[in-house]
Design a protein around this motif. Structure first.
Motif, PDB file in Angstrom:
ATOM      1  N   SER B 382       0.864  -1.180   0.000  1.00  0.00           N
ATOM      2  CA  SER B 382       0.000   0.000   0.000  1.00  0.00           C
ATOM      3  C   SER B 382       0.901   1.231   0.000  1.00  0.00           C
ATOM      4  O   SER B 382       1.930   1.258   0.654  1.00  0.00           O
ATOM      5  CB  SER B 382      -0.921  -0.002   1.228  1.00  0.00           C
ATOM      6  OG  SER B 382      -0.185   0.258   2.401  1.00  0.00           O
ATOM      7  N   GLU B 383       0.496   2.237  -0.747  1.00  0.00           N
ATOM      8  CA  GLU B 383       1.338   3.432  -0.847  1.00  0.00           C
ATOM      9  C   GLU B 383       0.453   4.632  -1.151  1.00  0.00           C
ATOM     10  O   GLU B 383      -0.579   4.512  -1.807  1.00  0.00           O
ATOM     11  CB  GLU B 383       2.386   3.220  -1.945  1.00  0.00           C
ATOM     12  CG  GLU B 383       3.359   4.369  -2.176  1.00  0.00           C
ATOM     13  CD  GLU B 383       4.111   4.836  -0.923  1.00  0.00           C
ATOM     14  OE1 GLU B 383       3.475   5.442  -0.040  1.00  0.00           O
ATOM     15  OE2 GLU B 383       5.336   4.609  -0.859  1.00  0.00           O
ATOM     16  N   SER B 384       0.849   5.789  -0.660  1.00  0.00           N
ATOM     17  CA  SER B 384       0.115   7.010  -0.986  1.00  0.00           C
ATOM     18  C   SER B 384       0.556   7.495  -2.368  1.00  0.00           C
ATOM     19  O   SER B 384       1.574   7.052  -2.896  1.00  0.00           O
ATOM     20  CB  SER B 384       0.414   8.091   0.052  1.00  0.00           C
ATOM     21  OG  SER B 384       1.745   8.529  -0.100  1.00  0.00           O
ATOM     22  N   MET B 385      -0.202   8.388  -2.938  1.00  0.00           N
ATOM     23  CA  MET B 385       0.140   8.861  -4.282  1.00  0.00           C
ATOM     24  C   MET B 385       1.447   9.648  -4.277  1.00  0.00           C
ATOM     25  O   MET B 385       2.276   9.494  -5.167  1.00  0.00           O
ATOM     26  CB  MET B 385      -0.991   9.717  -4.822  1.00  0.00           C
ATOM     27  CG  MET B 385      -2.210   8.854  -5.110  1.00  0.00           C
ATOM     28  SD  MET B 385      -3.597   9.844  -5.636  1.00  0.00           S
ATOM     29  CE  MET B 385      -4.882   8.950  -4.797  1.00  0.00           C
ATOM     30  N   LEU B 386       1.606  10.496  -3.253  1.00  0.00           N
ATOM     31  CA  LEU B 386       2.849  11.263  -3.210  1.00  0.00           C
ATOM     32  C   LEU B 386       4.033  10.328  -3.012  1.00  0.00           C
ATOM     33  O   LEU B 386       5.109  10.548  -3.566  1.00  0.00           O
ATOM     34  CB  LEU B 386       2.781  12.311  -2.087  1.00  0.00           C
ATOM     35  CG  LEU B 386       1.710  13.389  -2.307  1.00  0.00           C
ATOM     36  CD1 LEU B 386       1.552  14.243  -1.052  1.00  0.00           C
ATOM     37  CD2 LEU B 386       2.045  14.262  -3.511  1.00  0.00           C
ATOM     38  N   GLY B 387       3.817   9.276  -2.255  1.00  0.00           N
ATOM     39  CA  GLY B 387       4.860   8.275  -2.064  1.00  0.00           C
ATOM     40  C   GLY B 387       5.236   7.616  -3.385  1.00  0.00           C
ATOM     41  O   GLY B 387       6.418   7.371  -3.667  1.00  0.00           O
ATOM     42  N   LEU B 388       4.233   7.349  -4.205  1.00  0.00           N
ATOM     43  CA  LEU B 388       4.491   6.706  -5.491  1.00  0.00           C
ATOM     44  C   LEU B 388       5.284   7.621  -6.418  1.00  0.00           C
ATOM     45  O   LEU B 388       6.003   7.152  -7.304  1.00  0.00           O
ATOM     46  CB  LEU B 388       3.165   6.321  -6.156  1.00  0.00           C
ATOM     47  CG  LEU B 388       2.500   5.090  -5.554  1.00  0.00           C
ATOM     48  CD1 LEU B 388       1.043   5.002  -5.968  1.00  0.00           C
ATOM     49  CD2 LEU B 388       3.249   3.824  -5.986  1.00  0.00           C
ATOM     50  N   LEU B 389       5.127   8.928  -6.219  1.00  0.00           N
ATOM     51  CA  LEU B 389       5.831   9.860  -7.115  1.00  0.00           C
ATOM     52  C   LEU B 389       7.303  10.004  -6.734  1.00  0.00           C
ATOM     53  O   LEU B 389       8.119  10.435  -7.547  1.00  0.00           O
ATOM     54  CB  LEU B 389       5.155  11.239  -7.072  1.00  0.00           C
ATOM     55  CG  LEU B 389       3.755  11.294  -7.701  1.00  0.00           C
ATOM     56  CD1 LEU B 389       3.138  12.663  -7.506  1.00  0.00           C
ATOM     57  CD2 LEU B 389       3.830  10.936  -9.186  1.00  0.00           C
ATOM     58  N   ARG B 390       7.627   9.630  -5.501  1.00  0.00           N
ATOM     59  CA  ARG B 390       9.001   9.857  -5.039  1.00  0.00           C
ATOM     60  C   ARG B 390      10.046   9.166  -5.909  1.00  0.00           C
ATOM     61  O   ARG B 390      11.021   9.775  -6.313  1.00  0.00           O
ATOM     62  CB  ARG B 390       9.150   9.429  -3.569  1.00  0.00           C
ATOM     63  CG  ARG B 390       8.938  10.575  -2.596  1.00  0.00           C
ATOM     64  CD  ARG B 390       9.410  10.234  -1.196  1.00  0.00           C
ATOM     65  NE  ARG B 390       8.484   9.351  -0.516  1.00  0.00           N
ATOM     66  CZ  ARG B 390       7.388   9.776   0.142  1.00  0.00           C
ATOM     67  NH1 ARG B 390       7.109  11.067   0.185  1.00  0.00           N
ATOM     68  NH2 ARG B 390       6.595   8.925   0.746  1.00  0.00           N
ATOM     69  N   ASP B 391       9.836   7.884  -6.176  1.00  0.00           N
ATOM     70  CA  ASP B 391      10.839   7.168  -6.971  1.00  0.00           C
ATOM     71  C   ASP B 391      10.262   6.752  -8.306  1.00  0.00           C
ATOM     72  O   ASP B 391      10.580   5.684  -8.825  1.00  0.00           O
ATOM     73  CB  ASP B 391      11.323   5.931  -6.212  1.00  0.00           C
ATOM     74  CG  ASP B 391      11.966   6.333  -4.899  1.00  0.00           C
ATOM     75  OD1 ASP B 391      12.881   7.163  -4.933  1.00  0.00           O
ATOM     76  OD2 ASP B 391      11.520   5.831  -3.846  1.00  0.00           O
ATOM     77  N   SER B 392       9.426   7.597  -8.845  1.00  0.00           N
ATOM     78  CA  SER B 392       8.715   7.197 -10.057  1.00  0.00           C
ATOM     79  C   SER B 392       9.595   7.347 -11.295  1.00  0.00           C
ATOM     80  O   SER B 392      10.394   8.275 -11.394  1.00  0.00           O
ATOM     81  CB  SER B 392       7.469   8.081 -10.193  1.00  0.00           C
ATOM     82  OG  SER B 392       6.927   7.938 -11.467  1.00  0.00           O
ATOM     83  N   PRO B 393       9.429   6.426 -12.244  1.00  0.00           N
ATOM     84  CA  PRO B 393      10.041   6.659 -13.549  1.00  0.00           C
ATOM     85  C   PRO B 393       9.334   7.846 -14.206  1.00  0.00           C
ATOM     86  O   PRO B 393       8.295   8.280 -13.729  1.00  0.00           O
ATOM     87  CB  PRO B 393       9.755   5.359 -14.309  1.00  0.00           C
ATOM     88  CG  PRO B 393       8.589   4.751 -13.626  1.00  0.00           C
ATOM     89  CD  PRO B 393       8.668   5.189 -12.185  1.00  0.00           C
ATOM     90  N   PRO B 394       9.885   8.387 -15.301  1.00  0.00           N
ATOM     91  CA  PRO B 394       9.233   9.524 -15.957  1.00  0.00           C
ATOM     92  C   PRO B 394       7.779   9.216 -16.310  1.00  0.00           C
ATOM     93  O   PRO B 394       7.442   8.069 -16.596  1.00  0.00           O
ATOM     94  CB  PRO B 394      10.061   9.730 -17.225  1.00  0.00           C
ATOM     95  CG  PRO B 394      11.384   9.141 -16.908  1.00  0.00           C
ATOM     96  CD  PRO B 394      11.122   8.000 -15.968  1.00  0.00           C
ATOM     97  N   LEU B 395       6.935  10.240 -16.261  1.00  0.00           N
ATOM     98  CA  LEU B 395       5.505  10.062 -16.530  1.00  0.00           C
ATOM     99  C   LEU B 395       5.161  10.607 -17.904  1.00  0.00           C
ATOM    100  O   LEU B 395       5.754  11.589 -18.365  1.00  0.00           O
ATOM    101  CB  LEU B 395       4.683  10.823 -15.490  1.00  0.00           C
ATOM    102  CG  LEU B 395       4.966  10.523 -14.021  1.00  0.00           C
ATOM    103  CD1 LEU B 395       4.009  11.327 -13.137  1.00  0.00           C
ATOM    104  CD2 LEU B 395       4.816   9.038 -13.741  1.00  0.00           C
ATOM    105  N   GLN B 396       4.158   9.982 -18.519  1.00  0.00           N
ATOM    106  CA  GLN B 396       3.715  10.455 -19.822  1.00  0.00           C
ATOM    107  C   GLN B 396       3.020  11.818 -19.670  1.00  0.00           C
ATOM    108  O   GLN B 396       2.267  12.033 -18.729  1.00  0.00           O
ATOM    109  CB  GLN B 396       2.750   9.451 -20.441  1.00  0.00           C
ATOM    110  CG  GLN B 396       2.414   9.775 -21.886  1.00  0.00           C
ATOM    111  CD  GLN B 396       1.579   8.692 -22.531  1.00  0.00           C
ATOM    112  OE1 GLN B 396       1.228   7.691 -21.904  1.00  0.00           O
ATOM    113  NE2 GLN B 396       1.246   8.888 -23.801  1.00  0.00           N
ATOM    114  N   VAL B 397       3.286  12.704 -20.607  1.00  0.00           N
ATOM    115  CA  VAL B 397       2.684  14.042 -20.566  1.00  0.00           C
ATOM    116  C   VAL B 397       1.360  14.002 -21.325  1.00  0.00           C
ATOM    117  O   VAL B 397       1.328  13.679 -22.514  1.00  0.00           O
ATOM    118  CB  VAL B 397       3.617  15.090 -21.204  1.00  0.00           C
ATOM    119  CG1 VAL B 397       2.972  16.476 -21.150  1.00  0.00           C
ATOM    120  CG2 VAL B 397       4.968  15.093 -20.504  1.00  0.00           C
TER     121      VAL B 397
END
Lengths: 376, 527
Positions: B382-397
């Motif tokens: 389980s993870e929060s959204m901000l947590g998921l963004l911390r080590d995220s690969p680049p996101l599609q624009v």
């Protein structure tokens, strides 16, 4: 005036409300009669169609008792539900006491809202002058135009809707989603050219389909403020061909749409799912505990039925017509109309007509039932 | 190697601002009291207990500005206290009344113990629920999101960006005042997104939000990973999309867990069932009945006949459902994994917080068990959204357009024949507010107070709750009256400000009544 003297106090209050008068609720009968009489003489001096004027005079609101109703929700027992149900129309009837909002402000605003990709809602609140101009014409109408790209290309007329006299709002259906629309009120000029009297804002775009564009620009999340922190990065393993890329996207699309596992994304089924998403069906039953829409049980079959009810008719010009207890506009030719959404259940639409001199009254009742069978 | 899948729960805790000091008892204030007893306190205890047991978990919690305002209001706190003491007394009476009834007695005791425990937790924290949730955020279990100031459905305000800004600025300020930090995430009221909103959110420091599945699927260009990876807008707002499959398992009336026959029935309540003389003090002052919160039956089935509630049976069912939920997510990520190019599948599951505990009595237990199972799972966490963004690969624009989570996915719930009449009034007051702000850029004294109160009234009238109640045909009278009262007050103030003649006594009374957002700044309506 005798016409008013013969009425009961509650009938007079009702009249005052229908005429959009303000500050009447605490008046004695004799004062009310005077007020209504004054209103009639004003109207006869000024033949133009005048919607009620300025906001009501400020006055202290009478203390209100809390509404004695239980909190309503989804699967209530019938008895509890019945105790809770009360329509807005009924409220407008019941809440005679206290201040009410004016019927109109007459400041010439015209607003266009996007309801969904295929429906827009437009309302207007015209000044005396605008009303005079609009309703005195042969063909008052509502025109929808699509704005050109970047505001440079010319606007294109999408449709022209003839208006019932006195209409103050309209739901407009469009065939093409995702375009910037603007609405205008006006009439046909001598050469067939549209003569605008009022114009709305530009509506918000709402595309109803998946974008054909599969561009793949990627950026680091939280890359600081806006565009500055944005860097195009190549995606992980680059797909060997465009075709493969599309297939991959299709499959994820199917999975994203909440399809059952093991469901293969064949072209045909895919288009059905696309359709389901377009109609928003994929989400509708999920909103909250308060909504109990049937769920399409199987991804390979679905059915959606929608309906609206339009009630229209004609009577002696100058008569009063009440639909669901609310006065509706009767135009100079005696025509009237009203429009209702039709959710599941029984919609009851009582109609009452009264002659101009109030001597005659006649009723009609329309009941429509909509029952959507839950999926099995 | 990253985990194959992350489940990001979001609990959306929201109530419209309901506070009526002019009445000693006000029915709709019960919404808050019930939510505190049945939902917010149980959820708080659930999280605290998980933390004590060493379970690693993180999720998203939305505390809307109106809810924060009510939770920090001394009058409402005092009234909640009175409400809770009344409940305990009622439960104690029930324990005495059911003395001779071996089947009811344990249920009556259960409620008594539960209400006493709620009272204890409330007192221990001195009634500071906000502080308690803030503490959990600091301990890293929760990320607290904000929402629009009064939960306005923003797409229907989109022609007036000044009004949308005012909603957002006031929300951020309230969040900072009561939680001590700027919100980084926002729950858009009703999940309502429209083209261009992302820029206004970024202006206010917001980094992430959630939109409904079709909102992301219909974005431009087409998102490569469907709803299973966050995307980012050209202005830098991260977008997460709701996963429909997991939502359906909890929300759906037919397939959803909360409708199981073993669970407690929400509608059978002693406030309706017992002879009036036994519950007179707990129903409405005029003798009309209402729910008290003590409910002895289980759902049983689609029949009028209801069996007695069996807590053990319900608990087992909640644990089974949690295991089923996590099992389904595992199977879901297995089918997703081959298509995600090595990315972690992100499954976003947003729910109204009030579902857990209030509507679905066993909901908090379900949630606790699901979080515990996710902690122990080799492939999921389980993870929060901000947590998921911390080590995220680049996101599609991508660029998102109009969408919401309402019926049919757009604005139809808040704009149809049951409620469309409000918009002329609402938009007019909004436009007038914007014009007044422009005309009075530096008001002081009473003029400033009048402008600020006018801003409060306009914001309150914009709440999406009111058109929603009209559409759903629930408490319509109250909704209509609230919209009218706020707009009448705003119209009055607009006139007073325009003529420069402020009626001070009336204004002071209004400030007392609708007292939320003490640090409001009417200039938020300036562009």
């Amino acid at each position: 005036m005798d016409k008013f003297q013969n009425k009961t106090l509650s009938e007079l209050l009702q009249l005052a409300r229908e005429w959009g008068l303000s500050g009447y609720s605490k008046l004695k009968k004799s004062e009310l009669v005077r007020m209504l009489t004054r209103k009639v003489s004003q109207l006869s001096k000024k033949p133009s169609r005048k919607a009620p004027a300025a906001p009501p005079a400020p006055r202290k609101t009478a203390p209100k008792a809390p509404a004695p109703r239980p909190r309503a929700a989804s699967a209530k027992t019938a008895a509890q539900k019945a105790a809770t149900r009360k329509t807005a129309a009924a409220h407008h009837q019941a809440a005679g006491a206290g201040k009410r909002l004016p019927e109109a402000y007459q400041d010439g605003r015209m607003t266009l809202l996007t309801r969904d990709p295929f429906w827009l809602y437009c309302y207007w609140d015209l000044t005396d002058e605008q009303q005079e101009k609009l309703w005195s014409q042969e063909n008052p109408s509502l025109r929808l135009v699509e704005e050109g790209a970047g505001g440079t290309a010319a606007a294109r007329e999408v449709k022209r809707i003839p208006l019932a006299r006195g209409a103050r709002s309209w739901y407009i259906q469009v065939d093409t989603a995702g375009r910037p629309y603007r609405a205008e009120l006006g009439h046909d000029g001598p050469d067939g050219q549209f003569q605008p009297i009022a114009s709305s804002n530009l509506s918000t775009q709402a595309p109803a389909t998946v974008s054909p564009d599969t561009g793949g620009e990627f950026a680091a999340p939280g890359g600081g403020a806006g565009k500055a922190g944005r860097a195009a990065v190549a995606a992980g393993a680059s797909p060997s061909s465009v075709e493969e890329e599309r297939k991959r996207a299709d499959r994820l699309f199917v999975l994203s749409a909440g399809a059952r596992r093991g469901f293969a994304g064949s072209g045909e089924a895919l288009s059905e799912l696309a359709e389901r998403l377009q109609r928003g069906l994929a989400s509708e039953q999920l909103h909250s505990g308060a909504q109990q829409q049937p769920v399409p049980e199987q991804a390979d079959y679905w059915l959606v039925v929608d309906a609206e009810v339009i009630v229209y008719g004609a009577t002696v010009p100058g008569s009063k017509v009440f639909i669901q207890g609310r006065a509706v506009d009767v135009d100079g030719g005696g025509r009237f109309w009203a429009r209702f959404a039709l959710p599941d259940g029984t919609l009851s639409i009582p109609i009452t007509g009264r002659s101009p001199d109030e001597r005659f009254q006649r009723r009609a009742l329309i009941e429509v039932r909509r029952a959507t069978e839950p999926p099995r | 190697m990253p985990a194959r899948g992350a489940v990001s729960f979001l609990l959306h805790a929201h109530l419209p601002f309901v506070r009526h000091p002019e009445h000693e008892h006000f029915l709709e204030e019960d919404w808050l009291f019930e939510a505190i007893t049945e939902c917010y306190l149980p959820l708080l205890e659930t999280f605290e207990e998980l933390l004590q047991r060493g379970v690693r978990f993180r999720l998203n919690l939305v505390l809307t500005p109106t809810l924060l305002s009510m939770l920090s209001d001394p009058l409402l706190s005092k009234r909640f206290r009175r409400h809770l003491e009344g409940l305990i007394e009622l439960a104690e009476r029930e324990v005495r009344r059911t003395r001779a009834d071996a089947s009811l007695q344990p249920l009556a005791r259960m409620y008594r113990n539960r209400f006493r425990a709620a009272e204890k937790r409330w007192s221990a924290g001195r009634g500071d629920l906000i502080g308690a949730f803030g503490q959990l955020e600091q301990q890293g279990c929760l990320d607290i999101f904000t929402s629009a100031a009064t939960h306005a459905f923003l797409p229907l305000l989109s022609p007036w960006p000044q009004a949308v800004r005012a909603q957002l600025r006031c929300a951020v300020r309230t969040h900072r005042r009561l939680l001590g930090r700027n919100p980084r995430g926002i729950w858009l009221p009703e999940c309502g997104m429209y083209h261009g909103l992302d820029a206004l959110l970024r202006e206010n420091g917001i980094e992430a939000t959630v939109i409904d599945a079709h909102g992301l699927l219909h974005a431009r260009p087409r998102p490569r990973f469907g709803v299973y990876a966050p995307a980012v807008t050209p202005t830098g707002l991260c977008l997460f999309a709701r996963d429909l499959e997991s939502s359906r398992q909890v929300w759906s009336a037919r397939e959803g867990y909360p409708g199981h026959p073993d669970y407690r029935d929400f509608y059978r309540d002693i406030g309706w069932d017992l002879p009036i003389r036994q519950v007179r003090r707990w129903v409405q002052p005029d003798g009309s009945r209402k729910a008290t919160g003590i409910k002895y039956h289980r759902i049983t089935g689609p029949t009028a006949h209801k069996e007695l509630y069996q807590p053990g049976l319900a608990e087992r069912r909640a644990l089974l459902h949690a295991a089923h939920f996590v099992g389904e997510r595992r199977r879901q990520i297995e089918s997703l994994h081959p298509h995600l190019e090595g990315r972690t599948a992100v499954i976003v599951a947003p729910f109204d917080a009030e579902l857990f505990g209030h509507w679905w009595h066993e909901g908090p237990l379900f949630l606790a068990e699901a979080l515990r199972l996710l902690d122990g799972d080799p492939d999921l966490y389980s993870e929060s959204m901000l947590g998921l963004l911390r080590d995220s690969p680049p996101l599609q624009v991508v660029t998102p357009f109009l969408s919401s989570w309402g019926q049919h996915g757009y604005c139809g719930v808040w704009l149809d024949s049951s409620n469309d009449w409000i918009y002329n009034h609402l938009h007019r007051a909004t436009e007038q507010m914007i014009a007044l702000t422009r005309a009075h850029p530096t008001a002081t004294g009473w003029m400033r107070r009048a402008l600020n109160q006018c801003a409060r009234e306009v914001l309150l009238a914009q709440s999406s709750d009111f058109p929603f109640m009209m559409k759903m045909n629930t408490t319509v009278d109250y909704a209509v009256r609230r919209v009218e009262d706020h707009l009448l007050a705003a119209n009055d103030l607009i006139q007073q400000i325009a003529t420069g003649r402020i009626r001070r006594r009336e204004l002071a009374a209004l400030e007392q009544r609708n007292n939320l957002f003490p640090d409001i700044d009417y200039r938020d309506f300036a562009i």
